[in-house]
Enzyme design. Structure first.
Site, PDB file in Angstrom:
ATOM      1  N   LEU A   1      -9.213  53.559  -9.413  1.00  0.00           N
ATOM      2  CA  LEU A   1     -10.226  52.582  -9.042  1.00  0.00           C
ATOM      3  C   LEU A   1     -10.080  51.413 -10.003  1.00  0.00           C
ATOM      4  O   LEU A   1      -9.761  51.604 -11.186  1.00  0.00           O
ATOM      5  CB  LEU A   1     -11.638  53.175  -9.158  1.00  0.00           C
ATOM      6  CG  LEU A   1     -11.995  54.331  -8.221  1.00  0.00           C
ATOM      7  CD1 LEU A   1     -13.408  54.826  -8.523  1.00  0.00           C
ATOM      8  CD2 LEU A   1     -11.877  53.916  -6.766  1.00  0.00           C
ATOM      9  N   ASP A   2     -10.304  50.189  -9.499  1.00  0.00           N
ATOM     10  CA  ASP A   2     -10.266  49.029 -10.384  1.00  0.00           C
ATOM     11  C   ASP A   2     -11.240  49.233 -11.541  1.00  0.00           C
ATOM     12  O   ASP A   2     -12.231  49.962 -11.422  1.00  0.00           O
ATOM     13  CB  ASP A   2     -10.668  47.760  -9.630  1.00  0.00           C
ATOM     14  CG  ASP A   2      -9.665  47.378  -8.554  1.00  0.00           C
ATOM     15  OD1 ASP A   2      -8.506  47.829  -8.643  1.00  0.00           O
ATOM     16  OD2 ASP A   2     -10.051  46.631  -7.636  1.00  0.00           O
ATOM     17  N   LYS A   3     -10.986  48.562 -12.626  1.00  0.00           N
ATOM     18  CA  LYS A   3     -11.834  48.680 -13.808  1.00  0.00           C
ATOM     19  C   LYS A   3     -13.310  48.501 -13.467  1.00  0.00           C
ATOM     20  O   LYS A   3     -14.162  49.267 -13.906  1.00  0.00           O
ATOM     21  CB  LYS A   3     -11.406  47.642 -14.857  1.00  0.00           C
ATOM     22  CG  LYS A   3     -12.309  47.596 -16.090  1.00  0.00           C
ATOM     23  CD  LYS A   3     -11.879  46.506 -17.060  1.00  0.00           C
ATOM     24  CE  LYS A   3     -12.835  46.426 -18.241  1.00  0.00           C
ATOM     25  NZ  LYS A   3     -12.440  45.342 -19.195  1.00  0.00           N
TER      26      LYS A   3
ATOM     27  N   THR B   1     -14.784  48.742 -10.529  1.00  0.00           N
ATOM     28  CA  THR B   1     -15.257  49.509  -9.380  1.00  0.00           C
ATOM     29  C   THR B   1     -15.725  50.872  -9.877  1.00  0.00           C
ATOM     30  O   THR B   1     -15.024  51.535 -10.639  1.00  0.00           O
ATOM     31  CB  THR B   1     -14.144  49.689  -8.335  1.00  0.00           C
ATOM     32  OG1 THR B   1     -13.752  48.410  -7.833  1.00  0.00           O
ATOM     33  CG2 THR B   1     -14.615  50.548  -7.176  1.00  0.00           C
TER      34      THR B   1
ATOM     35  N   ARG C   1     -11.334  44.475  -1.254  1.00  0.00           N
ATOM     36  CA  ARG C   1     -11.719  43.150  -1.737  1.00  0.00           C
ATOM     37  C   ARG C   1     -10.980  42.047  -0.975  1.00  0.00           C
ATOM     38  O   ARG C   1     -11.570  41.046  -0.569  1.00  0.00           O
ATOM     39  CB  ARG C   1     -11.434  43.059  -3.238  1.00  0.00           C
ATOM     40  CG  ARG C   1     -12.254  44.053  -4.064  1.00  0.00           C
ATOM     41  CD  ARG C   1     -11.709  44.208  -5.466  1.00  0.00           C
ATOM     42  NE  ARG C   1     -11.822  42.958  -6.208  1.00  0.00           N
ATOM     43  CZ  ARG C   1     -11.296  42.772  -7.423  1.00  0.00           C
ATOM     44  NH1 ARG C   1     -10.582  43.751  -7.989  1.00  0.00           N
ATOM     45  NH2 ARG C   1     -11.444  41.622  -8.038  1.00  0.00           N
TER      46      ARG C   1
END
Length: 336
Positions: free
Chosen positions: A133-135, A137, A245
């Protein structure tokens, strides 16, 4: 060293001059980190053109330890057994160590948490990261503790749920309201030409194009006829970097708080009243939460499913939108 070919990009010039020593991607990283100067002036743009006679100097930092170390970082563990661990990742936590983030990551935390229960994947004891997961998110993640679990989970993620073993669902707050309550976005993604850290929708014939499909459903609308924003569920059919996104921005509904793909929408907050505008303008991240993860247990074959509530920051953001709404309308999310 002295530039000999005028008009050449700085990263190209250095990559050619250092052929066999540093790759072009490594050269670009050094430039962006401020380790390269032209005529004693620091340069951070790889595409900056060099002129004949200019002096280019660079520094290659000493290599940092490649193996992560265990750190006592609190984890919200949803489930754990001998094969895997499921956690609710908070926003702000980087998943894997890398340049600029060698410590303080999820991997560092898992090494401490799991201790000797980890198997020696690749000869080194480390948790098996099979998805990320993105930082910024938040949400549910599963991590392998054994080689068997790593292989099985990696295979399930590679299938992207097409075989029915896995489901990944996210909740997102987006600007505006999609014209359809349920939709499917199919658009190939590739690296942005203007920013190597970003992704963009590209022609499928492009060499780096990756097929990407996102399904969405509108759960709640805010602002009545004004249609300020919406809460949506997104289900991934593929798993590309920044997929939700980029896809939501592509159809004109970027995520609230996403300065990479919807920064120009922040001005909309000023039209919503002082209280909600303050909440939105101070919201520090993209409003995206991985609330559901389903998969087949790698050892038993048992279907497993985990869900988490929206974190406090997104819940407060939704309350702010509700207070400025005329009459929000909702619908229940139905799992595929």
């Amino acid at each position: 060293m002295e530039a000999a070919q005028a008009g050449q990009r700085l990263d190209q010039f250095l990559a050619q001059a250092l052929a066999g020593e540093l790759s072009r991607s490594r050269v670009q990283a050094l430039i962006e980190a401020g380790e390269v100067s032209v005529d004693d002036a620091p340069v951070v743009a790889p595409k900056r053109k060099v002129a004949a006679g200019e002096s280019v100097a660079f520094t290659v930092p000493e290599a940092e330890a490649p193996e992560p170390i265990a750190e006592d970082i609190p984890l919200d563990v949803l489930y754990e057994d001998a094969h895997l661990v499921v956690i609710d990742k908070p926003a702000g936590l980087v998943v894997h160590p890398g340049p600029g983030n060698w410590t303080g990551t999820l991997v560092n935390a898992l090494l401490f948490h799991c201790g000797d229960t980890l198997s020696g994947i690749g000869g080194v004891k480390r948790p098996g990261i099979v998805h990320r997961l993105d930082k910024e998110t938040s949400g549910v993640m599963v991590v392998a503790k054994t080689d068997l679990a790593h292989r099985s989970l990696a295979d399930q993620f590679a299938a992207h749920g097409r075989d029915g073993r896995m489901e990944r669902a996210y909740q997102a707050v987006v600007w505006g309201v999609p014209s359809r309550p349920v939709g499917r976005i199919e658009a190939a993604l590739g690296r942005s030409n203007s920013d190597r850290m970003k992704r963009t929708v590209v022609n499928e014939e492009r060499a780096d194009a990756k097929h990407a499909v996102t399904h969405f459903q509108v759960l709640e609308r805010f602002g009545g006829a004004a249609e300020h924003a919406a809460l949506v569920v997104c289900v991934l059919e593929t798993g590309r970097t920044h997929q939700i996104r980029v896809h939501m921005a592509h159809i004109g509904h970027p995520l609230v708080g996403d300065d990479a793909y919807g920064a120009h929408f922040r001005s909309k907050a000023r039209k919503l009243g002082q209280d909600v505008a303050g909440i939105i303008e101070n919201f520090p991240r993209q409003a995206l939460h991985a609330f559901r993860l389903g998969f087949e247990h790698p050892a038993t074959g048992e279907p497993m499913e985990f869900e988490t509530e929206l974190p406090v920051d997104i819940a407060e953001l939704l309350d702010g939108f509700r207070h400025c709404a005329e009459e929000p309308r909702g619908s229940a999310y139905k799992s595929r």
